[in-house]
Write a protein that holds these residues in place. Structure first.
Motif, PDB file in Angstrom:
ATOM      1  N   LYS A 484     -15.187 -49.700  16.642  1.00 22.17           N
ATOM      2  CA  LYS A 484     -15.954 -50.122  17.749  1.00 22.17           C
ATOM      3  C   LYS A 484     -15.353 -50.829  18.787  1.00 22.17           C
ATOM      4  CE  LYS A 484     -20.022 -50.584  14.576  1.00 22.17           C
ATOM      5  NZ  LYS A 484     -20.916 -51.515  14.125  1.00 22.17           N
ATOM      6  N   ILE A 487     -17.088 -55.615  19.401  1.00 22.94           N
ATOM      7  CA  ILE A 487     -17.665 -56.124  17.959  1.00 22.94           C
ATOM      8  C   ILE A 487     -18.510 -57.333  18.384  1.00 22.94           C
ATOM      9  CG2 ILE A 487     -16.980 -57.077  15.860  1.00 22.94           C
ATOM     10  CD1 ILE A 487     -14.713 -54.969  15.900  1.00 22.94           C
ATOM     11  N   ILE A 488     -19.614 -57.495  17.607  1.00 21.20           N
ATOM     12  CA  ILE A 488     -20.581 -58.707  18.121  1.00 21.20           C
ATOM     13  C   ILE A 488     -20.543 -59.736  16.925  1.00 21.20           C
ATOM     14  CG2 ILE A 488     -22.865 -59.655  18.283  1.00 21.20           C
ATOM     15  CD1 ILE A 488     -23.582 -56.915  19.471  1.00 21.20           C
ATOM     16  N   GLU A 489     -20.498 -59.168  15.545  1.00 18.68           N
ATOM     17  CA  GLU A 489     -20.137 -60.002  14.566  1.00 18.68           C
ATOM     18  C   GLU A 489     -18.961 -59.523  13.548  1.00 18.68           C
ATOM     19  OE1 GLU A 489     -23.061 -61.488  10.782  1.00 18.68           O
ATOM     20  OE2 GLU A 489     -23.805 -60.474  12.197  1.00 18.68           O
ATOM     21  N   ASP A 490     -18.126 -60.245  12.971  1.00 22.35           N
ATOM     22  CA  ASP A 490     -17.070 -59.915  12.122  1.00 22.35           C
ATOM     23  C   ASP A 490     -17.548 -59.467  10.662  1.00 22.35           C
ATOM     24  OD1 ASP A 490     -15.198 -60.193  14.183  1.00 22.35           O
ATOM     25  OD2 ASP A 490     -14.760 -62.173  13.389  1.00 22.35           O
ATOM     26  N   PRO A 491     -16.719 -58.821   9.954  1.00 20.72           N
ATOM     27  CA  PRO A 491     -17.341 -58.314   8.591  1.00 20.72           C
ATOM     28  C   PRO A 491     -17.269 -59.573   7.605  1.00 20.72           C
ATOM     29  CG  PRO A 491     -15.876 -56.808   9.669  1.00 20.72           C
ATOM     30  CD  PRO A 491     -15.513 -57.641  10.335  1.00 20.72           C
ATOM     31  N   ASP A 547     -20.826 -50.135   6.336  1.00 26.59           N
ATOM     32  CA  ASP A 547     -21.560 -50.593   7.565  1.00 26.59           C
ATOM     33  C   ASP A 547     -21.095 -51.856   7.982  1.00 26.59           C
ATOM     34  OD1 ASP A 547     -23.209 -48.374   7.619  1.00 26.59           O
ATOM     35  OD2 ASP A 547     -24.845 -49.003   6.904  1.00 26.59           O
ATOM     36  N   ASP A 548     -20.792 -52.852   7.129  1.00 23.07           N
ATOM     37  CA  ASP A 548     -20.333 -54.331   7.376  1.00 23.07           C
ATOM     38  C   ASP A 548     -18.849 -54.073   7.595  1.00 23.07           C
ATOM     39  OD1 ASP A 548     -20.810 -56.854   7.609  1.00 23.07           O
ATOM     40  OD2 ASP A 548     -19.300 -57.077   6.006  1.00 23.07           O
ATOM     41  N   ALA A 550     -17.313 -51.654   9.031  1.00 24.88           N
ATOM     42  CA  ALA A 550     -17.268 -50.769  10.163  1.00 24.88           C
ATOM     43  C   ALA A 550     -16.876 -51.703  11.485  1.00 24.88           C
ATOM     44  CB  ALA A 550     -18.397 -49.804  10.393  1.00 24.88           C
ATOM     45  N   ASN A 551     -17.090 -52.841  11.336  1.00 33.50           N
ATOM     46  CA  ASN A 551     -16.845 -53.906  12.490  1.00 33.50           C
ATOM     47  C   ASN A 551     -15.532 -54.607  12.585  1.00 33.50           C
ATOM     48  OD1 ASN A 551     -19.587 -53.766  13.159  1.00 33.50           O
ATOM     49  ND2 ASN A 551     -20.320 -55.090  11.684  1.00 33.50           N
ATOM     50  N   THR A 552     -14.509 -54.064  11.439  1.00 27.24           N
ATOM     51  CA  THR A 552     -13.327 -54.435  11.374  1.00 27.24           C
ATOM     52  C   THR A 552     -12.471 -54.151  12.551  1.00 27.24           C
ATOM     53  OG1 THR A 552     -11.511 -54.880   9.714  1.00 27.24           O
ATOM     54  CG2 THR A 552     -12.637 -52.938   9.850  1.00 27.24           C
ATOM     55  N   ARG A 553     -11.394 -54.784  12.753  1.00 25.94           N
ATOM     56  CA  ARG A 553     -10.344 -54.191  13.726  1.00 25.94           C
ATOM     57  C   ARG A 553      -9.125 -53.813  13.047  1.00 25.94           C
ATOM     58  NH1 ARG A 553     -12.555 -59.060  16.283  1.00 25.94           N
ATOM     59  NH2 ARG A 553     -13.469 -58.620  18.383  1.00 25.94           N
TER      60      ARG A 553
END
Length: 631
Positions: A484, A487-491, A547-548, A550-553
């Motif tokens: 993404k 990213i609004i919220e980190d995993p 899904d959680d 998926a917000n990782t960098r």
């Protein structure tokens, strides 16, 4: 109370401008397609501009009812495609106006066009069809020297049959000619053979000049007593003048009296009653003639005829015994009389069959064109409810996709309608079925598109259909997890790692207990099914973690997430959801065997998927520990 709103006026203006333009475009296309059928009647005829103008005028009037539905389809599709592409349709729905409410002004216009189409077909169209057919026949009879075909006898010249083996269109020469000329009767016919020749009109256009080369003339003279004299002539060149008016003259319209296309609805029903009465009278006459021929009044009564038939049907009566009792001459005479009687009866029946078949064909044609007036008019409203919802779903304006879709829909309608017409005309299908099949097929399609468009349902999502088909065929779906940009919220790395560790433990226990690589028990599969909620829960927890994360960098974790398989949670337990379907499948042994083996393949796939999930989860947990060391 119905009130005209600004939105109705806006949409109506957009539709009317497009409708006028598309109508003339569709009419022109249909005229060009129709023109190719009669191009041979126009080329080289020397027709005046007035006659040509009449030809195209009547053609345009004939094709207007066919152009109206296509124009409505294309204009409504473009109208709502433009509204959707410019987000105006979204604004209309945001204002609390449903799609069907935005249709109401165009529905009113479509109904008016539908009624106008019916009136046109019932009042103006019949006269245009009659005038066009009359004009076409007249054009065929002009300039016969250019109309003579190759390889068949041409009878367009009065009292003359002309056969041409080969024709040179550039020079006008005719080769391998055979001519039959009749004067008073067929016995007085003249037969002319020529190596080549040329047929031309005279200057006053009242006669034809036939110039023949290297031929012979055979002609019977009038009979004198018992002899029939004849004349034979060999010539190197000979000219014959034939009576023929080559000027353009309108044919008598009386020859088109049985053409239902040139009649209004009232005339069709009136003529159908008259035709039924005439052919019923003919049928009764044929029946009475046959009854008199079989019963032979004066020689054999009806009772005697029936007695003779009964005797012939009994085993005691043998026709061979009766014939063998006759002398050779009587036997031969009886056979000859029987053969002649049968041949005569056969010819009479064939002749009567031609008459009755022709009557049935004419009556069917009248019914076909009567129903066609209603179906063609109804197609105007039907095509609107296909075009407008499609435009709202596709949301593409202009002349690109709308034109392609309109052509495809119209081709489907034309194929269905033409197939129904041909089958009805030949008497294979009932008239109402043949002429109503196109409307019956497209009406549910119109309802479906209108329902989907009004509910904002996805119809043309190819990925959705592809996923559904792959699931039906048992094909594996690939996972696509992309990084993404925002990213609004980190995993929640620690919680995800704990869940994945627990999933690995549950997978180990599950695989040891169920032994997925073995064949399942058929009784439990088809008759004693138990749902497998544990795999469903494992799949849900895994999807939540994916899904959680998926917000990782982190690129390593993102790569590993795509290695997780898409688990089929039910296909390894039973073939169908409903118990009775599984029982039926088990009873039908070939089907049940196929489904049983298919289910076993899903068990083996699940076994491999669980191993992949365990390996991937272990790598992700190790990567999380490297990124965030535990205390």
């Amino acid at each position: 109370m119905f009130r005209i709103k600004k939105l109705d006026i806006f949409i109506t203006k957009q539709f009317c401008l497009l409708f006028v333009a598309t109508f003339f475009v569709c009419l022109f296309v249909l005229m060009m397609q129709f023109l190719w059928r009669y191009i041979d009647e126009l080329i080289g005829k020397g027709l005046s501009m007035e006659v040509m103008a009449q030809f195209f005028w009547y053609m345009a009037l004939m094709l207007i009812p066919q152009a109206l539905p296509l124009a409505i389809l294309l204009s409504s599709l473009i109208t709502y495609g433009n509204l959707g592409e410019s987000s105006e349709l979204t604004a209309i729905k945001a204002a609390g106006i449903s799609l069907l409410q935005s249709f109401r002004s165009l529905i009113f216009l479509s109904i008016l066009i539908m009624l106008g189409s019916f009136y046109f077909q019932n009042v103006i169209g019949p006269q245009a069809n009659k005038s066009f057919a009359q004009l076409l026949i007249s054009m065929k009879q002009k300039s016969p020297e250019l109309e003579i075909p190759e390889g068949i006898f041409y009878d367009g010249i009065p009292k003359t049959n002309l056969y041409v083996q080969k024709k040179d269109t550039k020079t006008g020469m005719l080769y391998g000619m055979m001519i039959y000329r009749m004067t008073d009767s067929f016995e007085d016919a003249a037969i002319i053979l020529a190596d080549s020749g040329m047929l031309q009109s005279t200057a006053e256009k009242k006669h034809l000049l036939l110039t023949l080369y290297s031929g012979e003339w055979f002609e019977n003279m009038k009979a004198t007593g018992l002899t029939v004299p004849y004349r034979r002539e060999t010539f190197a060149q000979k000219r014959i003048v034939l009576d023929f008016d080559a000027d353009f003259n309108m044919t008598d319209a009386g020859v088109l009296s049985n053409d239902a296309r040139g009649k209004s609805l009232q005339q069709i029903w009136s003529d159908v009653d008259s035709l039924n009465h005439v052919y019923d009278s003919i049928g009764r006459t044929f029946y009475n003639d046959t009854k008199r021929a079989f019963y032979m009044p004066g020689r054999l009564s009806k009772r005697d005829s029936l007695r003779a038939i009964k005797m012939a049907a009994t085993k005691s009566f043998n026709i061979d015994t009766v014939i063998n009792r006759l002398s050779a001459n009587d036997r031969q005479r009886a056979m000859s009389i029987s053969r002649n009687t049968i041949q005569t009866d056969k010819q009479n029946m064939e002749f009567k069959s031609l008459i009755t078949s022709e009557g049935d064909r004419v009556i069917r044609q009248h019914h076909i064109w009567a129903i066609d007036k209603f179906t063609l008019s109804l197609s105007c409203l039907l095509f609107f409810f296909i075009g407008a919802p499609l435009g709202a779903i596709i949301r593409k304006g202009g002349l690109g996709i709308p034109v392609i879709i309109s052509v495809l829909v119209f081709i489907i309608y034309y194929i269905l309608d033409n197939t129904g017409y041909q089958m009805s005309r030949r008497g294979i299908w009932a008239v109402w079925f043949g002429k109503g099949i196109a409307t019956a097929v497209l009406a549910p399609v119109a309802v479906f598109f209108t329902y989907k468009a009004n509910n904002d349902s996805v119809v043309f999502n190819l990925d959705l259909y592809r996923t559904f088909i792959m699931k039906m065929l048992g094909l594996r779906l690939k996972r696509h997890v992309t990084a993404k940009e925002v990213i609004i919220e980190d995993p929640h790395y620690h919680e995800d790692a704990e869940i994945l560790t627990r999933i690995n433990e549950e997978i180990t226990t599950y695989a040891h207990a169920h032994k997925l690589y073995r064949l399942p028990n058929p009784i439990k599969v088809f008759f004693r099914y138990e749902p497998d909620h544990k795999i469903e829960r494992i799949s849900e927890e895994m999807e939540t973690v994916i899904d959680d994360l998926a917000n990782t960098r982190d690129k390593v974790i993102m790569t590993e997430l795509n290695h997780f398989p898409v688990v089929s949670t039910k296909a390894h337990t039973r073939p169908f959801e409903h118990r009775w379907m599984n029982i039926v499948a088990a009873i039908i042994i070939p089907v049940g065997l196929f489904l049983y083996l298919r289910m076993w393949s899903f068990r083996l796939r699940l076994y491999r998927d669980l191993k992949t999930i365990k390996q991937t989860s272990t790598k992700i947990v190790e990567r999380i520990h490297e990124m965030i060391p535990t205390d």
